[in-house]
Design a protein around this motif. Structure first.
Motif, PDB file in Angstrom:
ATOM      1  N   TYR A   1      -0.594  -1.594  11.923  1.00 26.60           N
ATOM      2  CA  TYR A   1      -0.218  -1.314  13.314  1.00 26.60           C
ATOM      3  C   TYR A   1       0.047  -2.603  14.099  1.00 26.60           C
ATOM      4  CZ  TYR A   1      -5.264  -2.030  13.253  1.00 26.60           C
ATOM      5  OH  TYR A   1      -6.514  -2.538  13.013  1.00 26.60           O
ATOM      6  N   ILE A   2      -0.315  -3.749  13.536  1.00 32.06           N
ATOM      7  CA  ILE A   2       0.013  -5.038  14.157  1.00 32.06           C
ATOM      8  C   ILE A   2       1.324  -5.570  13.600  1.00 32.06           C
ATOM      9  CG2 ILE A   2      -0.694  -7.452  14.420  1.00 32.06           C
ATOM     10  CD1 ILE A   2      -3.600  -6.494  14.279  1.00 32.06           C
ATOM     11  N   TYR A   3       1.455  -5.521  12.284  1.00 32.33           N
ATOM     12  CA  TYR A   3       2.595  -6.164  11.630  1.00 32.33           C
ATOM     13  C   TYR A   3       3.894  -5.363  11.758  1.00 32.33           C
ATOM     14  CZ  TYR A   3      -0.696  -9.476   9.621  1.00 32.33           C
ATOM     15  OH  TYR A   3      -1.640 -10.454   9.458  1.00 32.33           O
ATOM     16  N   VAL A   4       3.815  -4.042  11.683  1.00 29.76           N
ATOM     17  CA  VAL A   4       5.046  -3.241  11.744  1.00 29.76           C
ATOM     18  C   VAL A   4       5.730  -3.372  13.107  1.00 29.76           C
ATOM     19  CG1 VAL A   4       5.985  -0.904  11.662  1.00 29.76           C
ATOM     20  CG2 VAL A   4       4.335  -1.641   9.928  1.00 29.76           C
ATOM     21  N   PRO A   5       5.009  -3.207  14.252  1.00 32.89           N
ATOM     22  CA  PRO A   5       5.684  -3.420  15.542  1.00 32.89           C
ATOM     23  C   PRO A   5       6.222  -4.847  15.696  1.00 32.89           C
ATOM     24  CG  PRO A   5       3.622  -2.253  15.874  1.00 32.89           C
ATOM     25  CD  PRO A   5       3.625  -2.709  14.453  1.00 32.89           C
ATOM     26  N   LEU A   6       5.462  -5.842  15.230  1.00 37.28           N
ATOM     27  CA  LEU A   6       5.924  -7.225  15.320  1.00 37.28           C
ATOM     28  C   LEU A   6       7.187  -7.417  14.483  1.00 37.28           C
ATOM     29  CD1 LEU A   6       5.586 -10.143  16.236  1.00 37.28           C
ATOM     30  CD2 LEU A   6       3.986 -10.492  14.325  1.00 37.28           C
ATOM     31  N   ALA A   7       7.230  -6.816  13.292  1.00 39.84           N
ATOM     32  CA  ALA A   7       8.416  -6.925  12.432  1.00 39.84           C
ATOM     33  C   ALA A   7       9.630  -6.299  13.104  1.00 39.84           C
ATOM     34  CB  ALA A   7       8.137  -6.262  11.087  1.00 39.84           C
ATOM     35  N   LEU A   8       9.435  -5.180  13.787  1.00 37.85           N
ATOM     36  CA  LEU A   8      10.556  -4.528  14.480  1.00 37.85           C
ATOM     37  C   LEU A   8      11.085  -5.402  15.617  1.00 37.85           C
ATOM     38  CD1 LEU A   8       9.240  -0.838  14.618  1.00 37.85           C
ATOM     39  CD2 LEU A   8      11.062  -1.761  13.158  1.00 37.85           C
ATOM     40  N   VAL A   9      10.171  -6.052  16.344  1.00 39.23           N
ATOM     41  CA  VAL A   9      10.588  -6.953  17.426  1.00 39.23           C
ATOM     42  C   VAL A   9      11.371  -8.137  16.861  1.00 39.23           C
ATOM     43  CG1 VAL A   9       9.759  -8.552  19.199  1.00 39.23           C
ATOM     44  CG2 VAL A   9       8.726  -6.279  18.987  1.00 39.23           C
ATOM     45  N   VAL A  10      10.860  -8.728  15.787  1.00 35.69           N
ATOM     46  CA  VAL A  10      11.541  -9.863  15.157  1.00 35.69           C
ATOM     47  C   VAL A  10      12.926  -9.443  14.681  1.00 35.69           C
ATOM     48  CG1 VAL A  10      11.512 -11.444  13.182  1.00 35.69           C
ATOM     49  CG2 VAL A  10       9.421 -11.053  14.490  1.00 35.69           C
ATOM     50  N   TRP A  11      13.010  -8.250  14.060  1.00 36.94           N
ATOM     51  CA  TRP A  11      14.304  -7.753  13.575  1.00 36.94           C
ATOM     52  C   TRP A  11      15.292  -7.587  14.730  1.00 36.94           C
ATOM     53  CZ3 TRP A  11      17.086  -3.440  14.871  1.00 36.94           C
ATOM     54  CH2 TRP A  11      18.222  -3.179  14.087  1.00 36.94           C
ATOM     55  N   GLY A  12      14.828  -6.961  15.837  1.00 37.78           N
ATOM     56  CA  GLY A  12      15.712  -6.745  16.983  1.00 37.78           C
ATOM     57  C   GLY A  12      16.204  -8.049  17.584  1.00 37.78           C
ATOM     58  N   LEU A  13      15.323  -9.035  17.699  1.00 34.84           N
ATOM     59  CA  LEU A  13      15.722 -10.340  18.238  1.00 34.84           C
ATOM     60  C   LEU A  13      16.684 -11.052  17.284  1.00 34.84           C
ATOM     61  CD1 LEU A  13      12.259 -11.527  19.587  1.00 34.84           C
ATOM     62  CD2 LEU A  13      14.290 -11.040  20.966  1.00 34.84           C
ATOM     63  N   MET A  14      16.436 -10.955  15.990  1.00 37.27           N
ATOM     64  CA  MET A  14      17.329 -11.588  15.016  1.00 37.27           C
ATOM     65  C   MET A  14      18.710 -10.944  15.070  1.00 37.27           C
ATOM     66  SD  MET A  14      17.229 -14.089  12.781  1.00 37.27           S
ATOM     67  CE  MET A  14      15.556 -14.306  12.170  1.00 37.27           C
ATOM     68  N   TYR A  15      18.747  -9.632  15.207  1.00 38.86           N
ATOM     69  CA  TYR A  15      20.041  -8.947  15.295  1.00 38.86           C
ATOM     70  C   TYR A  15      20.827  -9.430  16.508  1.00 38.86           C
ATOM     71  CZ  TYR A  15      23.555  -5.359  15.924  1.00 38.86           C
ATOM     72  OH  TYR A  15      24.766  -4.720  16.113  1.00 38.86           O
ATOM     73  N   ASN A  16      20.156  -9.551  17.655  1.00 41.11           N
ATOM     74  CA  ASN A  16      20.844  -9.961  18.879  1.00 41.11           C
ATOM     75  C   ASN A  16      21.143 -11.456  18.921  1.00 41.11           C
ATOM     76  OD1 ASN A  16      21.134  -7.637  20.940  1.00 41.11           O
ATOM     77  ND2 ASN A  16      19.081  -7.334  20.113  1.00 41.11           N
ATOM     78  N   SER A  17      20.555 -12.219  17.981  1.00 41.10           N
ATOM     79  CA  SER A  17      20.800 -13.667  17.979  1.00 41.10           C
ATOM     80  C   SER A  17      22.152 -14.030  17.394  1.00 41.10           C
ATOM     81  CB  SER A  17      19.696 -14.372  17.176  1.00 41.10           C
ATOM     82  OG  SER A  17      19.860 -14.140  15.784  1.00 41.10           O
ATOM     83  N   GLY A  18      22.761 -13.099  16.638  1.00 37.50           N
ATOM     84  CA  GLY A  18      24.013 -13.406  15.958  1.00 37.50           C
ATOM     85  C   GLY A  18      23.824 -13.695  14.482  1.00 37.50           C
ATOM     86  N   VAL A  19      22.582 -13.993  14.066  1.00 42.81           N
ATOM     87  CA  VAL A  19      22.262 -14.149  12.647  1.00 42.81           C
ATOM     88  C   VAL A  19      22.069 -12.755  12.068  1.00 42.81           C
ATOM     89  CG1 VAL A  19      20.605 -15.080  10.979  1.00 42.81           C
ATOM     90  CG2 VAL A  19      21.169 -16.371  13.048  1.00 42.81           C
ATOM     91  N   HIS A  20      22.552 -12.527  10.843  1.00 44.13           N
ATOM     92  CA  HIS A  20      22.445 -11.184  10.280  1.00 44.13           C
ATOM     93  C   HIS A  20      20.986 -10.763  10.233  1.00 44.13           C
ATOM     94  CE1 HIS A  20      23.077  -7.758   7.565  1.00 44.13           C
ATOM     95  NE2 HIS A  20      24.295  -7.773   8.057  1.00 44.13           N
ATOM     96  N   ALA A  21      20.715  -9.530  10.686  1.00 41.94           N
ATOM     97  CA  ALA A  21      19.339  -9.077  10.890  1.00 41.94           C
ATOM     98  C   ALA A  21      18.522  -9.021   9.609  1.00 41.94           C
ATOM     99  CB  ALA A  21      19.351  -7.697  11.556  1.00 41.94           C
ATOM    100  N   THR A  22      19.179  -8.881   8.447  1.00 40.71           N
ATOM    101  CA  THR A  22      18.424  -8.819   7.198  1.00 40.71           C
ATOM    102  C   THR A  22      17.681 -10.114   6.902  1.00 40.71           C
ATOM    103  OG1 THR A  22      20.442  -9.441   6.011  1.00 40.71           O
ATOM    104  CG2 THR A  22      19.937  -7.093   6.143  1.00 40.71           C
ATOM    105  N   ILE A  23      18.108 -11.212   7.506  1.00 39.14           N
ATOM    106  CA  ILE A  23      17.429 -12.499   7.301  1.00 39.14           C
ATOM    107  C   ILE A  23      15.984 -12.416   7.787  1.00 39.14           C
ATOM    108  CG2 ILE A  23      17.493 -14.968   7.833  1.00 39.14           C
ATOM    109  CD1 ILE A  23      19.787 -13.936   6.071  1.00 39.14           C
ATOM    110  N   ALA A  24      15.723 -11.588   8.798  1.00 43.40           N
ATOM    111  CA  ALA A  24      14.353 -11.421   9.289  1.00 43.40           C
ATOM    112  C   ALA A  24      13.466 -10.832   8.195  1.00 43.40           C
ATOM    113  CB  ALA A  24      14.343 -10.512  10.520  1.00 43.40           C
TER     114      ALA A  24
END
Length: 465
Positions: free
Chosen positions: A222-245
């Motif tokens: 419950y700590i890591y999954v929400p954090l992973a989703l936030v990291v994924w969303g930020l990576m997607y919006n950064s312009g770097v392909h989101a799978t890199i997260a």
């Protein structure tokens, strides 16, 4: 005094027992996932080439997600950027484990699969560039035929029923892991859009927090999954392909075992997430990416347009020549001796099997020709056609040696003392020989008893009543 001769190592030799057990567990899941991948791809092709094709387009283009967060994406986009992040997360764990505990931890042992994988990516790119240079096509798709799909390759093995020895399967898996690493680098370097540095900084901060929590051994999904989703969303919006997260978080997990641990945290999480990746994420990606028109015009374009022909030849010819040639040269110059139970045609068959490039090839094709819907569809068709040809070629080559593989596989699995450990791993153990002697003596005694019973029966039947 003469210098000692360099130690000769065996290429495709027997794996250690822990590595063999890990491989068997990993490939079992990937094989099931590969069959689901085949089913999803066939479903997509049927759906997109029947009167129901309009519904396929409608579902694929349906948008969902919070627009305020920049995540109002189509279903197809969610599959490519969201679900494939799970696939690359598992790939990151696999790579980390190979580097610290698997075939890549020893530089000398790693040389062969790494060189083979690099040559197996460079040669398809060169074939593509040559074909497009001669035909006057676009060079944007040079990376499309460079990827190997391990799940699809294992599904082919499952369908044709070939019992490959564990050493060949391990070499194929290691090739795929290194292949995934370079595919990740290609996506990160060549397919990054204009950067949003604020979002990228937030993604890096989230990754740093993820790493810190792991080092502090904080537990709780419950700590890591929400954090992973936030990291994924930020990576997607950064312009770097989101799978890199996904890859980055996979690489952060500890994959070495401490005293008293049966599995490392990375192995444990991989065991939990791999079925989700192989059984859901990748098949759904295939369902919404493989639905291309395969009418006569589309198939004709595959073999006449330089971009699509370059992809087909890159997968079928480039992959095979690159992996086989790179392996042979590496073995020649590193003084590695091929396992005497195998032959170089086995490596050739494995190299042709690596020409199956599905999941990552489709993803790179979408990224390379983004904005050109027609060419994107044709590139997808060429990936499917090239993978199909490579699969048929590999099946023919593997079937020629099927009897040899079955004998080697049976020897690897033989466990006459029924202790759960294959006999080939116990041959140097004195206790094993004592157990086997007892087993053979018991079998001989049983044989003698049956012979005596049969003899007594014959004597009794011949005497007068």
């Amino acid at each position: 005094m003469a210098a000692p001769a360099p130690e000769r190592r065996t290429f495709l030799g027997r794996l250690s027992l822990p590595e063999r057990n890990y491989l068997a567990d990993a490939l079992r899941t990937e094989t099931v996932g590969g069959v689901l991948l085949l089913v999803a791809a066939i479903t997509a092709l049927i759906w997109a080439n029947t009167p129901l094709s309009s519904s396929y387009t409608a579902v694929s283009d349906f948008h969902i997600g919070p627009a305020s967060l920049g995540l109002n994406l189509s279903v197809e986009h969610w599959a490519a950027d969201g679900l494939l992040a799970v696939f690359f997360f598992v790939a990151g764990i696999e790579l980390k484990r190979e580097l610290v505990a698997g075939e890549l931890r020893d530089r000398r042992t790693a040389a062969l699969p790494v060189i083979a994988a690099v040559c197996g990516m460079a040669m398809p790119a060169m074939v593509y560039l040559l074909v497009t240079a001669v035909g006057g096509g676009s060079t944007k798709g040079w990376a499309v035929p460079t990827a190997t799909d391990i799940a699809f390759a294992l599904a082919v093995l499952a369908v044709i029923g070939t019992s490959l020895p564990s050493a060949l399967r391990a070499f194929l898996l290691t090739l795929a892991v290194v292949d995934d690493l370079f595919a990740i680098l290609i996506i990160a370097v060549f397919f990054t859009a204009d950067l949003n540095f604020a979002a990228l900084g937030g993604a890096f901060a989230g990754l740093a927090l993820f790493w810190l929590l792991l080092r502090k051994e904080v537990r709780g999904w419950y700590i890591y999954v929400p954090l992973a989703l936030v990291v994924w969303g930020l990576m997607y919006n950064s312009g770097v392909h989101a799978t890199i997260a996904g890859v980055a978080m996979g690489l952060m997990l500890r994959c070495t075992r401490r005293e008293g641990e049966q599995h490392s945290p990375g192995e444990h999480i991989e065991h939990l997430v791999r079925p989700l990746s192989a059984g859901l994420a990748v098949p759904l990606f295939a369902l919404f990416s493989a639905g291309v028109s395969i009418g006569g015009d589309a198939l004709g374009q595959v073999f006449t347009r330089p971009e699509t022909l370059g992809v087909v030849l890159g997968l079928v010819v480039g992959k095979t020549i690159g992996i086989f040639g790179g392996t042979w040269l590496a073995a020649r110059f590193t003084k590695a001796e091929l396992n005497p139970d195998l032959a170089w045609p086995d490596v050739l068959a494995l190299a042709s099997l690596a020409g199956i490039g599905f999941t990552v090839s489709l993803l790179i094709g979408e990224l390379a020709f983004e904005g050109d819907a027609t060419l994107t569809e044709e590139i997808k068709a060429s990936v499917l056609m090239g993978s199909l040809i490579a699969a048929v070629l590999a099946c023919i080559l593997l079937k020629l040696r099927d009897r040899t593989y079955l004998a080697l596989f049976a020897e690897e699995e033989r466990d006459e003392d029924l202790d759960g450990i294959p006999d080939v791993y116990e041959q140097d153990n004195p206790e094993y020989h004592l157990r086997m002697a007892a087993i053979y003596e018991a079998k001989a005694a049983e044989h003698r008893r049956r012979a005596q019973v049969a003899g007594a029966s014959r004597d009794g039947g011949g005497s007068p009543a």
